[in-house]
Structures are given as C-alpha cells and as structure tokens.
Design a protein around this motif. Structure first.
Motif, PDB file in Angstrom:
ATOM      1  N   MET A   1     -11.175   6.830   9.342  1.00  0.00           N
ATOM      2  CA  MET A   1     -12.677   6.380   9.187  1.00  0.00           C
ATOM      3  C   MET A   1     -13.292   7.483   9.454  1.00  0.00           C
ATOM      4  SD  MET A   1     -14.245   3.190  11.505  1.00  0.00           S
ATOM      5  CE  MET A   1     -15.256   2.314  10.778  1.00  0.00           C
ATOM      6  N   SER A   2     -14.458   7.474   8.410  1.00  0.00           N
ATOM      7  CA  SER A   2     -15.369   8.712   8.430  1.00  0.00           C
ATOM      8  C   SER A   2     -16.541   8.650   9.873  1.00  0.00           C
ATOM      9  CB  SER A   2     -16.245   9.023   7.409  1.00  0.00           C
ATOM     10  OG  SER A   2     -16.937   7.913   6.985  1.00  0.00           O
ATOM     11  N   GLN A   3     -17.172   9.726  10.131  1.00  0.00           N
ATOM     12  CA  GLN A   3     -17.989   9.643  11.276  1.00  0.00           C
ATOM     13  C   GLN A   3     -19.235   8.821  10.771  1.00  0.00           C
ATOM     14  OE1 GLN A   3     -17.936  10.638  14.479  1.00  0.00           O
ATOM     15  NE2 GLN A   3     -15.678  10.940  13.992  1.00  0.00           N
ATOM     16  N   PRO A   4     -19.988   8.091  11.577  1.00  0.00           N
ATOM     17  CA  PRO A   4     -21.272   7.678  11.194  1.00  0.00           C
ATOM     18  C   PRO A   4     -21.975   8.527  10.461  1.00  0.00           C
ATOM     19  CG  PRO A   4     -20.453   6.676  13.375  1.00  0.00           C
ATOM     20  CD  PRO A   4     -19.639   7.742  13.006  1.00  0.00           C
ATOM     21  N   ARG A   5     -22.998   8.442   9.712  1.00  0.00           N
ATOM     22  CA  ARG A   5     -23.906   8.943   8.883  1.00  0.00           C
ATOM     23  C   ARG A   5     -25.240   8.871  10.050  1.00  0.00           C
ATOM     24  NH1 ARG A   5     -21.961   6.516   4.205  1.00  0.00           N
ATOM     25  NH2 ARG A   5     -20.608   8.032   3.220  1.00  0.00           N
ATOM     26  N   PRO A   6     -25.829   9.927  10.132  1.00  0.00           N
ATOM     27  CA  PRO A   6     -27.102   9.897  10.812  1.00  0.00           C
ATOM     28  C   PRO A   6     -28.134   9.075  10.111  1.00  0.00           C
ATOM     29  CG  PRO A   6     -26.771  12.261  10.121  1.00  0.00           C
ATOM     30  CD  PRO A   6     -25.494  11.280   9.923  1.00  0.00           C
ATOM     31  N   VAL A   7     -28.992   8.342  10.795  1.00  0.00           N
ATOM     32  CA  VAL A   7     -30.186   7.559  10.097  1.00  0.00           C
ATOM     33  C   VAL A   7     -31.348   8.099  10.846  1.00  0.00           C
ATOM     34  CG1 VAL A   7     -31.061   5.348   9.664  1.00  0.00           C
ATOM     35  CG2 VAL A   7     -28.654   5.958   9.372  1.00  0.00           C
ATOM     36  N   PHE A   8     -32.525   8.709  10.098  1.00  0.00           N
ATOM     37  CA  PHE A   8     -33.550   8.952  10.669  1.00  0.00           C
ATOM     38  C   PHE A   8     -34.803   8.102  10.450  1.00  0.00           C
ATOM     39  CE2 PHE A   8     -30.765  12.692  10.152  1.00  0.00           C
ATOM     40  CZ  PHE A   8     -30.634  12.887  11.782  1.00  0.00           C
TER      41      PHE A   8
ATOM     42  N   VAL B   1     -14.109 -11.139  -2.014  1.00  0.00           N
ATOM     43  CA  VAL B   1     -15.188 -10.142  -1.805  1.00  0.00           C
ATOM     44  C   VAL B   1     -16.060  -9.769  -3.104  1.00  0.00           C
ATOM     45  CG1 VAL B   1     -15.448  -8.154  -0.505  1.00  0.00           C
ATOM     46  CG2 VAL B   1     -13.508  -9.735   0.261  1.00  0.00           C
ATOM     47  N   VAL B   2     -17.248  -9.550  -2.889  1.00  0.00           N
ATOM     48  CA  VAL B   2     -18.202  -8.959  -4.027  1.00  0.00           C
ATOM     49  C   VAL B   2     -18.114  -7.695  -3.860  1.00  0.00           C
ATOM     50  CG1 VAL B   2     -20.525  -8.659  -4.739  1.00  0.00           C
ATOM     51  CG2 VAL B   2     -19.601 -11.262  -4.032  1.00  0.00           C
ATOM     52  N   TRP B   3     -18.290  -6.953  -2.713  1.00  0.00           N
ATOM     53  CA  TRP B   3     -18.536  -5.498  -2.822  1.00  0.00           C
ATOM     54  C   TRP B   3     -17.288  -4.702  -2.343  1.00  0.00           C
ATOM     55  CZ3 TRP B   3     -22.676  -5.199  -4.964  1.00  0.00           C
ATOM     56  CH2 TRP B   3     -23.879  -6.140  -4.655  1.00  0.00           C
ATOM     57  N   GLU B   4     -17.241  -3.379  -3.110  1.00  0.00           N
ATOM     58  CA  GLU B   4     -16.100  -2.396  -2.894  1.00  0.00           C
ATOM     59  C   GLU B   4     -16.216  -2.008  -1.282  1.00  0.00           C
ATOM     60  OE1 GLU B   4     -12.772  -0.429  -4.440  1.00  0.00           O
ATOM     61  OE2 GLU B   4     -14.215  -1.813  -5.971  1.00  0.00           O
ATOM     62  N   PRO B   5     -15.118  -1.727  -0.837  1.00  0.00           N
ATOM     63  CA  PRO B   5     -15.299  -1.317   0.540  1.00  0.00           C
ATOM     64  C   PRO B   5     -16.112   0.270   0.729  1.00  0.00           C
ATOM     65  CG  PRO B   5     -12.959  -2.109   0.171  1.00  0.00           C
ATOM     66  CD  PRO B   5     -13.755  -2.259  -1.085  1.00  0.00           C
ATOM     67  N   THR B   6     -16.579   0.433   1.548  1.00  0.00           N
ATOM     68  CA  THR B   6     -17.442   1.621   1.899  1.00  0.00           C
ATOM     69  C   THR B   6     -16.430   2.621   2.413  1.00  0.00           C
ATOM     70  OG1 THR B   6     -18.380   0.976   3.992  1.00  0.00           O
ATOM     71  CG2 THR B   6     -19.848   0.804   1.935  1.00  0.00           C
ATOM     72  N   VAL B   7     -16.581   3.884   2.210  1.00  0.00           N
ATOM     73  CA  VAL B   7     -15.709   4.923   2.647  1.00  0.00           C
ATOM     74  C   VAL B   7     -16.547   5.413   3.756  1.00  0.00           C
ATOM     75  CG1 VAL B   7     -14.660   7.074   2.183  1.00  0.00           C
ATOM     76  CG2 VAL B   7     -15.050   5.433   0.397  1.00  0.00           C
TER      77      VAL B   7
END
Length: 102
Positions: free
Chosen positions: A1-8, A96-102
């Motif tokens: 699992m990737s690290q969460p992206r920062p949100v500003f 499921v409708v959406w492709e899983p996010t990476v």
C-alpha cells in the motif's frame, strides 16, 4: 500500500477515476449526464469545492477542482459513492463500478 498523499487547503487538483475493467459504464446519454453533473454539483456544494473543468469519457473521467478546506478525500469519496449507486441502478450493473485506486 502506498503512503497517503498530502492534501492542502486552497490547492488545485486533477482527479481521475476509471471504471472497473475499463468498461463503458460512463457512456453518454441523457440520464448518465444528468446523474454525473448532479452528483458532482452536490458534492462540490456539500464540501465547498470549486469545479474548474470536467471531462467524462465512456470509461473514465477527469475533474480539475480547487479544494478550499483540505477535504479532497472525503469529498471525492462521497461523489464516487453516489455515482456508483446511480450507475449500478441506471446500467443494471451489480458489480463494483470503480477500478481500485493505487
């Protein structure tokens, strides 16, 4: 699992989401167009997000938006959830409708 992206706060983002298996669940018709715009507008108002541009293809979409209060994951998640509910009903899709996010 990737690290969460920062949100500003007060930052502009490009959001892209693809349908599962690149299926054409977003193919344009009057009902889908109305559903997409309604969910996007309601989500933008609910989370105080400014929408700059939208491009919807048959199997994915792009939205350029400005997140004023750093609520991007919450707002986008809400819109994806509402769209998935509407698309499953509209298209008779029971997966499921959406492709899983990476």
């Amino acid at each position: 699992m990737s690290q969460p992206r920062p949100v500003f706060a007060n930052t502009t983002y490009l959001v892209t989401r693809r349908c599962l298996g690149r299926r054409f669940l977003l193919r344009p018709d009057a009902a889908l167009n109305q559903l997409f715009l309604y969910c996007l507008a309601l989500g933008a108002k609910k989370h105080d997000v400014e929408i700059h541009a939208v491009s919807v293809m048959s199997n994915h979409y792009h939205v350029v938006l400005t997140d004023r209060h750093a609520v991007l994951p919450l707002g986008v998640g809400w819109v994806h959830s509402q769209l998935a509910k509407g698309i499953t009903r509209l298209r008779g899709w029971d997966v499921v409708v959406w492709e899983p996010t990476v």
